[in-house]
Design a protein around this motif. Structure first.
Motif, PDB file in Angstrom:
ATOM      1  N   GLU A  79      53.099  47.958  30.897  1.00 24.92           N
ATOM      2  CA  GLU A  79      52.570  48.857  32.173  1.00 24.92           C
ATOM      3  C   GLU A  79      54.197  49.537  32.452  1.00 24.92           C
ATOM      4  N   PHE A  80      54.903  48.759  32.736  1.00 29.71           N
ATOM      5  CA  PHE A  80      56.183  50.141  33.001  1.00 29.71           C
ATOM      6  C   PHE A  80      56.541  50.909  31.762  1.00 29.71           C
ATOM      7  N   LEU A  81      56.652  49.882  31.001  1.00 32.20           N
ATOM      8  CA  LEU A  81      57.271  50.883  29.667  1.00 32.20           C
ATOM      9  C   LEU A  81      56.618  52.117  29.862  1.00 32.20           C
ATOM     10  N   ALA A  82      55.030  51.990  29.795  1.00 33.16           N
ATOM     11  CA  ALA A  82      54.224  53.497  29.755  1.00 33.16           C
ATOM     12  C   ALA A  82      54.783  54.427  30.551  1.00 33.16           C
ATOM     13  N   LEU A  83      55.181  53.655  32.023  1.00 33.17           N
ATOM     14  CA  LEU A  83      55.510  54.543  32.869  1.00 33.17           C
ATOM     15  C   LEU A  83      56.631  55.397  32.535  1.00 33.17           C
ATOM     16  N   ALA A  84      57.618  54.050  31.732  1.00 32.24           N
ATOM     17  CA  ALA A  84      59.084  55.711  31.459  1.00 32.24           C
ATOM     18  C   ALA A  84      58.687  56.428  30.133  1.00 32.24           C
ATOM     19  N   GLU A  85      57.823  55.900  29.228  1.00 29.35           N
ATOM     20  CA  GLU A  85      57.248  56.584  28.190  1.00 29.35           C
ATOM     21  C   GLU A  85      57.019  58.243  29.112  1.00 29.35           C
ATOM     22  N   ALA A  86      56.490  57.842  30.165  1.00 28.49           N
ATOM     23  CA  ALA A  86      55.916  58.903  30.394  1.00 28.49           C
ATOM     24  C   ALA A  86      56.157  59.797  31.103  1.00 28.49           C
ATOM     25  N   TYR A  87      57.074  59.148  31.995  1.00 35.78           N
ATOM     26  CA  TYR A  87      58.097  60.151  32.726  1.00 35.78           C
ATOM     27  C   TYR A  87      59.468  59.973  32.587  1.00 35.78           C
ATOM     28  N   PRO A  88      59.837  61.144  31.679  1.00 31.51           N
ATOM     29  CA  PRO A  88      61.190  61.503  31.522  1.00 31.51           C
ATOM     30  C   PRO A  88      62.751  60.718  32.754  1.00 31.51           C
ATOM     31  N   ARG A  89      62.417  60.770  34.073  1.00 32.93           N
ATOM     32  CA  ARG A  89      63.382  60.405  34.570  1.00 32.93           C
ATOM     33  C   ARG A  89      63.590  58.876  35.008  1.00 32.93           C
ATOM     34  N   LEU A  90      61.839  58.224  34.743  1.00 32.12           N
ATOM     35  CA  LEU A  90      61.977  57.125  35.232  1.00 32.12           C
ATOM     36  C   LEU A  90      62.559  55.549  34.210  1.00 32.12           C
ATOM     37  N   HIS A  91      63.581  54.487  34.845  1.00 30.00           N
ATOM     38  CA  HIS A  91      64.775  53.818  34.314  1.00 30.00           C
ATOM     39  C   HIS A  91      64.150  52.812  34.686  1.00 30.00           C
ATOM     40  N   LEU A  92      64.740  52.085  33.660  1.00 28.51           N
ATOM     41  CA  LEU A  92      64.070  49.624  33.746  1.00 28.51           C
ATOM     42  C   LEU A  92      65.477  49.520  34.037  1.00 28.51           C
ATOM     43  N   ASP A  93      65.478  48.160  35.177  1.00 29.52           N
ATOM     44  CA  ASP A  93      66.537  47.710  34.845  1.00 29.52           C
ATOM     45  C   ASP A  93      66.426  45.873  34.322  1.00 29.52           C
ATOM     46  N   THR A  94      67.273  45.428  34.274  1.00 25.80           N
ATOM     47  CA  THR A  94      67.818  44.003  33.015  1.00 25.80           C
ATOM     48  C   THR A  94      66.969  43.157  33.682  1.00 25.80           C
ATOM     49  N   THR A  95      67.050  43.343  35.048  1.00 25.18           N
ATOM     50  CA  THR A  95      67.587  41.897  36.306  1.00 25.18           C
ATOM     51  C   THR A  95      66.679  40.805  35.864  1.00 25.18           C
ATOM     52  N   MET A  96      67.582  40.325  35.486  1.00 25.65           N
ATOM     53  CA  MET A  96      66.876  38.012  35.649  1.00 25.65           C
ATOM     54  C   MET A  96      66.307  38.241  33.699  1.00 25.65           C
ATOM     55  N   VAL A  97      65.504  39.405  33.114  1.00 27.65           N
ATOM     56  CA  VAL A  97      65.140  39.483  31.886  1.00 27.65           C
ATOM     57  C   VAL A  97      65.671  38.977  31.095  1.00 27.65           C
ATOM     58  N   PHE A  98      65.208  38.222  29.354  1.00 27.38           N
ATOM     59  CA  PHE A  98      64.953  37.647  28.715  1.00 27.38           C
ATOM     60  C   PHE A  98      66.120  36.724  28.782  1.00 27.38           C
ATOM     61  N   THR A  99      66.404  36.313  30.392  1.00 27.18           N
ATOM     62  CA  THR A  99      67.511  34.633  30.420  1.00 27.18           C
ATOM     63  C   THR A  99      66.385  33.552  30.235  1.00 27.18           C
ATOM     64  N   ASP A 100      66.620  32.008  29.897  1.00 24.61           N
ATOM     65  CA  ASP A 100      65.677  31.210  30.073  1.00 24.61           C
ATOM     66  C   ASP A 100      65.155  31.222  31.065  1.00 24.61           C
ATOM     67  N   PHE A 101      65.304  31.203  32.495  1.00 31.31           N
ATOM     68  CA  PHE A 101      64.441  31.184  33.539  1.00 31.31           C
ATOM     69  C   PHE A 101      63.321  31.678  33.655  1.00 31.31           C
ATOM     70  N   PHE A 102      63.627  33.479  33.618  1.00 28.36           N
ATOM     71  CA  PHE A 102      62.339  34.259  33.259  1.00 28.36           C
ATOM     72  C   PHE A 102      61.754  34.707  32.140  1.00 28.36           C
ATOM     73  N   GLU A 103      62.134  33.255  30.702  1.00 28.34           N
ATOM     74  CA  GLU A 103      61.367  33.376  29.744  1.00 28.34           C
ATOM     75  C   GLU A 103      60.312  32.320  29.398  1.00 28.34           C
ATOM     76  N   SER A 104      61.018  31.430  30.740  1.00 31.53           N
ATOM     77  CA  SER A 104      59.776  30.232  30.809  1.00 31.53           C
ATOM     78  C   SER A 104      58.982  30.364  31.506  1.00 31.53           C
ATOM     79  N   ALA A 105      58.715  31.149  32.404  1.00 28.08           N
ATOM     80  CA  ALA A 105      57.522  31.946  32.906  1.00 28.08           C
ATOM     81  C   ALA A 105      56.946  33.124  33.328  1.00 28.08           C
ATOM     82  N   ALA A 106      57.793  34.438  32.230  1.00 30.66           N
ATOM     83  CA  ALA A 106      57.366  35.271  32.549  1.00 30.66           C
ATOM     84  C   ALA A 106      58.253  36.182  31.025  1.00 30.66           C
ATOM     85  N   PRO A 107      57.245  35.728  29.763  1.00 22.87           N
ATOM     86  CA  PRO A 107      58.299  35.938  28.994  1.00 22.87           C
ATOM     87  C   PRO A 107      57.519  37.536  28.410  1.00 22.87           C
ATOM     88  N   PHE A 108      59.260  38.000  27.396  1.00 19.94           N
ATOM     89  CA  PHE A 108      58.791  39.845  27.539  1.00 19.94           C
ATOM     90  C   PHE A 108      58.448  39.067  26.041  1.00 19.94           C
TER      91      PHE A 108
END
Length: 299
Positions: free
Chosen positions: A206-235
């Protein structure tokens, strides 16, 4: 490039990418008493999410600053966030004072939906604030509250980025988190430079879709793809091509010092994405770890 065994390998990692260092848009510095309360909160979060959240860098202020510099973090933020009325002014003062003393710290500020918020944000901008942070989950408020509407307009006009935690992870707050809250703001202020913390976890699509719709919207990588996050909220792997398509609007964030692993692991997690999507290559890493942050907050 080989994986990173520990923080001592970080400078070599960015050197191999041909970068002058790293720019991290999502780091935290707080007054000492508040930082200790935040750490106590993370100690308590473990039972809520079903696993411990140990703070790797539970160090004093000066040691944390020194460590970022040893890693080669050339620009970092002092993201503070108010969780109740009456806090934002003092937290902004702390962050701006820190930036006055430490040249590599980006002048940072926060705000809260309360009387006088527009004047507060205007004052922070006049004092040189170059990034803001708000945390709708912790603060328990809706980004679409009417009192905030002129604030979003002012920040859109100023072109100053706002790091927004509005995703539902790690623990959702009904009525305050979710992509619809930010979408309502962006619909009224499409020129707002918003940075979605944690890639919007767990509502990645859903947030990727927002970034695709609004050219000034960015996303940060904070904690995403780490083992800690992947075990609970995998990308989801099917979303990786969309991440590659947004190479100019993904920016490095870490959540330092409030992370349950080493800083190096965040970089390792980003590097190993190439095994799942070839376009997430060195060029993509250079954009994420330096060029996009440079454009948003300077080098």
């Amino acid at each position: 490039m080989p994986g990173l065994p520990g923080d001592s390998a970080v400078p070599r990692w960015w050197e191999q990418l041909g970068l002058p260092g790293l720019i991290d848009i999502h780091t935290h510095f707080l007054p000492d008493r508040m930082m200790k309360r935040v750490w106590a909160h993370f100690d308590e979060v473990g039972p809520l999410i079903g696993r411990p959240w140990p703070i790797t860098y539970r160090w004093d202020h000066d040691r944390r600053l020194a460590h970022l510099r040893q890693l080669g973090i050339r620009r970092f933020t002092a993201l503070t966030y108010a969780h109740r009325p009456g806090m934002a002014a003092d937290l902004t003062d702390f962050a701006l004072d820190l930036a006055d003393r430490e040249a590599d710290c980006v002048p940072s500020a926060t705000f809260f939906p309360e009387d006088g918020v527009l004047d507060h944000v205007r004052s922070a901008l006049q004092r040189g604030a170059r990034v803001f942070k708000i945390h709708a989950q912790v603060g328990g408020f809706d980004l679409r509250e009417p009192v905030l509407d002129p604030v979003w307009g002012l920040l859109a006009e100023a072109g100053v980025p706002v790091v927004v935690h509005v995703g539902s992870g790690p623990v959702p707050r009904q009525g305050f988190t979710g992509p619809d809250k930010l979408e309502g703001v962006m619909r009224r202020h499409p020129g707002l430079t918003a940075v979605v913390a944690h890639l919007g976890a767990p509502e990645y699509s859903e947030f990727l879709a927002l970034a695709e719709a609004y050219p000034r919207l960015h996303l940060d990588t904070t904690m995403v793809f780490t083992d800690f996050f992947e075990s609970a909220a995998p990308f989801p792997p099917e979303l990786l091509p969309r991440l590659a398509d947004l190479a100019d609007r993904i920016v490095l964030g870490s959540d330092f010092p409030n992370i349950p692993y080493t800083y190096a692991h965040q970089l390792e997690a980003l590097e190993r994405l190439r095994d799942r999507e070839p376009r997430l290559d060195d060029e993509w890493l250079r954009a994420v770890c330096w060029h996009n942050g440079e454009r948003l907050i300077g080098a």
